[in-house]
Enzyme design. Structure first.
Site, PDB file in Angstrom:
ATOM      1  CE  LYS A 197       0.996 -12.712  35.455  1.00  0.00           C
ATOM      2  NZ  LYS A 197      -0.462 -10.612  36.112  1.00  0.00           N
ATOM      3  CE1 TYR A 257       2.179 -14.582  38.532  1.00  0.00           C
ATOM      4  CE2 TYR A 257       3.971 -15.025  37.291  1.00  0.00           C
ATOM      5  CZ  TYR A 257       2.911 -13.823  37.805  1.00  0.00           C
ATOM      6  OH  TYR A 257       3.814 -13.098  37.430  1.00  0.00           O
ATOM      7  CB  SER A 307       4.810 -12.081  33.889  1.00  0.00           C
ATOM      8  OG  SER A 307       6.291 -13.090  34.002  1.00  0.00           O
TER       9      SER A 307
HETATM   10  P1  NAD Z   1       1.646  -7.247  44.093  1.00  0.00           P
HETATM   11  O1  NAD Z   1       1.540  -8.429  44.995  1.00  0.00           O
HETATM   12  O2  NAD Z   1       3.056  -5.935  44.757  1.00  0.00           O
HETATM   13  O3  NAD Z   1       0.786  -6.061  44.377  1.00  0.00           O
HETATM   14  C1  NAD Z   1      -1.039  -6.829  43.535  1.00  0.00           C
HETATM   15  C2  NAD Z   1      -1.940  -5.981  43.901  1.00  0.00           C
HETATM   16  O4  NAD Z   1      -3.240  -6.712  43.674  1.00  0.00           O
HETATM   17  C3  NAD Z   1      -1.673  -5.673  45.585  1.00  0.00           C
HETATM   18  O5  NAD Z   1      -2.074  -4.980  46.134  1.00  0.00           O
HETATM   19  C4  NAD Z   1      -3.371  -7.525  45.925  1.00  0.00           C
HETATM   20  O6  NAD Z   1      -3.208  -6.697  47.071  1.00  0.00           O
HETATM   21  C5  NAD Z   1      -4.013  -6.591  44.672  1.00  0.00           C
HETATM   22  N1  NAD Z   1      -5.178  -7.672  44.655  1.00  0.00           N
HETATM   23  C6  NAD Z   1      -4.109  -9.370  44.427  1.00  0.00           C
HETATM   24  N2  NAD Z   1      -5.415 -10.344  44.569  1.00  0.00           N
HETATM   25  C7  NAD Z   1      -6.302  -9.678  44.791  1.00  0.00           C
HETATM   26  C8  NAD Z   1      -7.812  -9.632  44.370  1.00  0.00           C
HETATM   27  N3  NAD Z   1      -8.419 -11.002  44.227  1.00  0.00           N
HETATM   28  N4  NAD Z   1      -8.553  -8.736  44.458  1.00  0.00           N
HETATM   29  C9  NAD Z   1      -8.219  -7.176  44.689  1.00  0.00           C
HETATM   30  N5  NAD Z   1      -6.964  -7.126  44.456  1.00  0.00           N
HETATM   31  C10 NAD Z   1      -6.076  -7.682  44.342  1.00  0.00           C
HETATM   32  O7  NAD Z   1       2.401  -7.595  42.694  1.00  0.00           O
HETATM   33  P2  NAD Z   1       3.442  -6.269  41.508  1.00  0.00           P
HETATM   34  O8  NAD Z   1       4.300  -7.096  41.898  1.00  0.00           O
HETATM   35  O9  NAD Z   1       2.644  -4.769  42.012  1.00  0.00           O
HETATM   36  O10 NAD Z   1       2.644  -7.065  40.250  1.00  0.00           O
HETATM   37  C11 NAD Z   1       1.565  -6.564  39.166  1.00  0.00           C
HETATM   38  C12 NAD Z   1       1.583  -7.928  38.844  1.00  0.00           C
HETATM   39  O11 NAD Z   1       2.162  -7.918  37.489  1.00  0.00           O
HETATM   40  C13 NAD Z   1       0.655  -9.086  38.727  1.00  0.00           C
HETATM   41  O12 NAD Z   1       0.235  -9.333  37.660  1.00  0.00           O
HETATM   42  C14 NAD Z   1       2.383  -9.736  38.269  1.00  0.00           C
HETATM   43  O13 NAD Z   1       1.324 -10.986  38.266  1.00  0.00           O
HETATM   44  C15 NAD Z   1       1.948  -9.282  37.577  1.00  0.00           C
HETATM   45  N6  NAD Z   1       3.912  -9.650  37.140  1.00  0.00           N
HETATM   46  C16 NAD Z   1       4.518  -8.710  38.388  1.00  0.00           C
HETATM   47  C17 NAD Z   1       6.223  -9.081  38.300  1.00  0.00           C
HETATM   48  C18 NAD Z   1       7.592  -8.690  39.272  1.00  0.00           C
HETATM   49  O14 NAD Z   1       8.678  -9.340  39.289  1.00  0.00           O
HETATM   50  N7  NAD Z   1       7.053  -7.898  40.022  1.00  0.00           N
HETATM   51  C19 NAD Z   1       6.616  -9.531  36.848  1.00  0.00           C
HETATM   52  C20 NAD Z   1       5.741  -9.820  36.138  1.00  0.00           C
HETATM   53  C21 NAD Z   1       4.282  -9.566  35.976  1.00  0.00           C
HETATM   54  C1  UD1 Z   2      11.468 -14.420  39.244  1.00  0.00           C
HETATM   55  C2  UD1 Z   2       9.336 -15.456  39.069  1.00  0.00           C
HETATM   56  C3  UD1 Z   2       9.430 -15.013  37.039  1.00  0.00           C
HETATM   57  C4  UD1 Z   2       9.139 -14.067  36.921  1.00  0.00           C
HETATM   58  C5  UD1 Z   2      10.188 -13.129  37.044  1.00  0.00           C
HETATM   59  C6  UD1 Z   2       9.820 -11.812  37.270  1.00  0.00           C
HETATM   60  C7  UD1 Z   2      10.303 -17.557  40.281  1.00  0.00           C
HETATM   61  C8  UD1 Z   2      10.386 -18.425  40.675  1.00  0.00           C
HETATM   62  N1  UD1 Z   2      10.225 -17.084  38.928  1.00  0.00           N
HETATM   63  O1  UD1 Z   2      12.081 -15.281  38.722  1.00  0.00           O
HETATM   64  O2  UD1 Z   2       7.941 -16.245  37.427  1.00  0.00           O
HETATM   65  O3  UD1 Z   2       8.999 -14.115  35.916  1.00  0.00           O
HETATM   66  O4  UD1 Z   2      10.688 -13.570  39.033  1.00  0.00           O
HETATM   67  O5  UD1 Z   2      10.562 -10.640  38.227  1.00  0.00           O
HETATM   68  O6  UD1 Z   2      10.364 -16.829  41.164  1.00  0.00           O
HETATM   69  N2  UD1 Z   2      18.947 -15.450  42.851  1.00  0.00           N
HETATM   70  C9  UD1 Z   2      19.611 -15.989  43.952  1.00  0.00           C
HETATM   71  N3  UD1 Z   2      19.586 -15.873  45.100  1.00  0.00           N
HETATM   72  C10 UD1 Z   2      18.301 -15.340  45.338  1.00  0.00           C
HETATM   73  C11 UD1 Z   2      17.093 -14.973  44.618  1.00  0.00           C
HETATM   74  C12 UD1 Z   2      17.450 -15.078  43.270  1.00  0.00           C
HETATM   75  O7  UD1 Z   2      20.962 -16.196  43.211  1.00  0.00           O
HETATM   76  O8  UD1 Z   2      18.492 -15.699  46.642  1.00  0.00           O
HETATM   77  C13 UD1 Z   2      19.132 -15.390  41.872  1.00  0.00           C
HETATM   78  C14 UD1 Z   2      18.165 -16.438  40.503  1.00  0.00           C
HETATM   79  O9  UD1 Z   2      18.990 -18.070  40.806  1.00  0.00           O
HETATM   80  C15 UD1 Z   2      18.462 -15.623  39.177  1.00  0.00           C
HETATM   81  C16 UD1 Z   2      18.297 -14.268  39.617  1.00  0.00           C
HETATM   82  O10 UD1 Z   2      18.769 -14.105  40.865  1.00  0.00           O
HETATM   83  O11 UD1 Z   2      19.163 -15.996  38.450  1.00  0.00           O
HETATM   84  C17 UD1 Z   2      17.376 -13.516  39.728  1.00  0.00           C
HETATM   85  O12 UD1 Z   2      16.162 -14.042  40.735  1.00  0.00           O
HETATM   86  P1  UD1 Z   2      14.664 -13.502  41.117  1.00  0.00           P
HETATM   87  O13 UD1 Z   2      14.808 -12.288  41.108  1.00  0.00           O
HETATM   88  O14 UD1 Z   2      13.934 -14.780  41.600  1.00  0.00           O
HETATM   89  O15 UD1 Z   2      13.858 -13.472  39.397  1.00  0.00           O
HETATM   90  P2  UD1 Z   2      14.038 -14.466  38.300  1.00  0.00           P
HETATM   91  O16 UD1 Z   2      14.573 -15.428  38.254  1.00  0.00           O
HETATM   92  O17 UD1 Z   2      13.650 -14.202  36.395  1.00  0.00           O
END
Ligand code: NAD
Ligand code: UD1
Length: 335
Positions: free
Chosen positions: A152, A148, A124
């Site tokens: 990572k 969190y 991330s």
């Molecule tokens: P998500 O929660 O939708 O998907 C994660 C999946 O992993 C879920 O289906 C959950 O049931 C499964 N899971 C969790 N723990 C498990 C375990 N111990 N064993 C087996 N399955 C398990 O999340 P996502 O948004 O799809 O994110 C996927 C990956 O990308 C994560 O590692 C997350 O940290 C990373 N990531 C997500 C974002 C984001 O904003 N969505 C941003 C940066 C990184």
């Molecule tokens: C979140 C995660 C970050 C992750 C990233 C990727 C948190 C605190 N951080 O951050 O670790 O890597 O997503 O997906 O969750 N905002 C509002 N009102 C809301 C929600 C958000 O104003 O109800 C604003 C926030 O202040 C920010 C922007 O919208 O400026 C985006 O917020 P968000 O979607 O939570 O993403 P990140 O802040 O990037």
């Protein structure tokens, strides 16, 4: 290739299943469904038009993982599984270390046993901490501001040590910026439990009438309109980034990390406006205090993704908001 997707039923994993299948790969989902719904598999089958292999299990179950890798003759693993809620990670840090860090160790052990040594890891942009300069390139210093983010960072370091110890491993860490949007079918998308923490799912639920109004966390940042700026990337672009990553993986001589973003930042107010245009629904909002730990602006340098993976994000804000709203409408209809 046969690809195991840990966490493949989740938001990013499920969209990657589609991209892999469309490119002729065979995806196998491995998930414990702690943050996803089993019905996603049926919906994926409807989109893809063929059965999707699924194994229900925890990544900390090394024997089951080893058996799955062997039974499905897996060539490479994309490791999405883990817990991802920043706020929650400060409340239950041990669960985050167990699922994310210990879970990854169990996965690596299973991969060693099954002699599968190709891995793409979901990292991330949070590993960059508070940006010292923008756009964020892969050389930017790393730091973590919450458990969190620390999981990572630890996992990236573990993978670096693994690659240094055994050159047979091919390891690529993808640092995602802000994944948003949904598949064009509207049948799958982000489905957070409870009130969404992140901006786009919150706006989507306001548009659907589930939530009354968006609270904007601060309008006094040093950004053009005072609200936070982020690099929002369409989840299908992200999914296609994994395809490029798999091709790049083979024979990778060093541990590598690559940003997946668009290179373009948008403010909260710009996102609201785009969503209103796409949904034709007004999004009421009010300004409130900054959210603790938030940064003003964050967007990616996409040069490395372009040069090494030959990949760039193609979809824009309109695709993001239209697909998000379509998914939200469908989601509300089945709730
Ligand atoms: P998500 O929660 O939708 O998907 C994660 C999946 O992993 C879920 O289906 C959950 O049931 C499964 N899971 C969790 N723990 C498990 C375990 N111990 N064993 C087996 N399955 C398990 O999340 P996502 O948004 O799809 O994110 C996927 C990956 O990308 C994560 O590692 C997350 O940290 C990373 N990531 C997500 C974002 C984001 O904003 N969505 C941003 C940066 C990184
Ligand atoms: C979140 C995660 C970050 C992750 C990233 C990727 C948190 C605190 N951080 O951050 O670790 O890597 O997503 O997906 O969750 N905002 C509002 N009102 C809301 C929600 C958000 O104003 O109800 C604003 C926030 O202040 C920010 C922007 O919208 O400026 C985006 O917020 P968000 O979607 O939570 O993403 P990140 O802040 O990037």
């Amino acid at each position: 290739m046969n690809i195991l997707l840990t966490g493949g039923a989740g938001y990013i994993g499920s969209h990657t299943v589609i991209a892999l299948s469309e490119a002729g790969h065979t995806p196998v989902i491995y998930d414990n469904f702690c943050n996803s719904n089993k019905s996603v598999v049926e919906r994926l089958e409807k989109i893809i038009g063929k059965p999707v292999a699924m194994v229900e299990g925890d990544i900390r179950d090394t024997p089951l993982l080893t058996k799955t890798l062997q039974n499905h003759e897996i060539n490479a693993v994309i490791h999405f599984a883990g817990l991802k809620a920043v706020g929650e990670s400060s409340i239950i840090p041990l669960e985050y270390y167990s699922s994310n860090v210990y879970g990854t160790l169990c996965l690596l052990e299973a991969m060693n046993q099954a002699r599968v040594k190709n891995l793409v890891f979901s990292s991330s942009a949070t590993v960059y901490g508070d940006p010292q300069y923008l756009p964020l390139d892969e050389q930017h210093p790393l730091s973590a501001t919450n458990p969190y983010g620390r999981t990572k960072l630890h996992i990236e370091e573990i993978l670096k040590d693994l690659k240094a110890s055994d050159s047979e491993w091919n390891v690529l860490c993808l640092r995602y910026f802000n994944p948003v949007g949904a598949h064009v079918s509207g049948l799958i998308g982000e489905d957070p439990n409870g009130v969404p923490n992140n901006l786009l799912p919150f706006i989507a639920q306001v548009a659907a009438g589930k939530l009354a109004k968006l609270k904007i966390f601060g309008n006094d940042y040093s950004t053009p309109d005072g609200t936070g700026v982020r690099d929002y990337i369409h989840v299908m672009d992200l999914a296609e980034g994994h395809l490029a990553a798999l091709s790049y993986l083979e024979g990778l001589s060093d541990w590598t990390a690559i940003n997946l973003g668009t290179g373009q930042g948008y403010s909260v107010l710009e996102m609201i406006k785009a969503y209103e245009m796409a949904s034709r629904i007004e999004i009421p909002f009010e300004f409130t205090l900054r959210r603790p730990g938030d940064i003003a602006a964050c967007y990616a340098s996409v040069e490395k993704a372009k040069s090494d993976l030959g990949w760039v994000a193609k979809r824009g804000l309109e695709d993001i908001c239209v697909s998000s709203y379509k998914w939200q409408t469908y989601r509300s209809s089945i709730a």
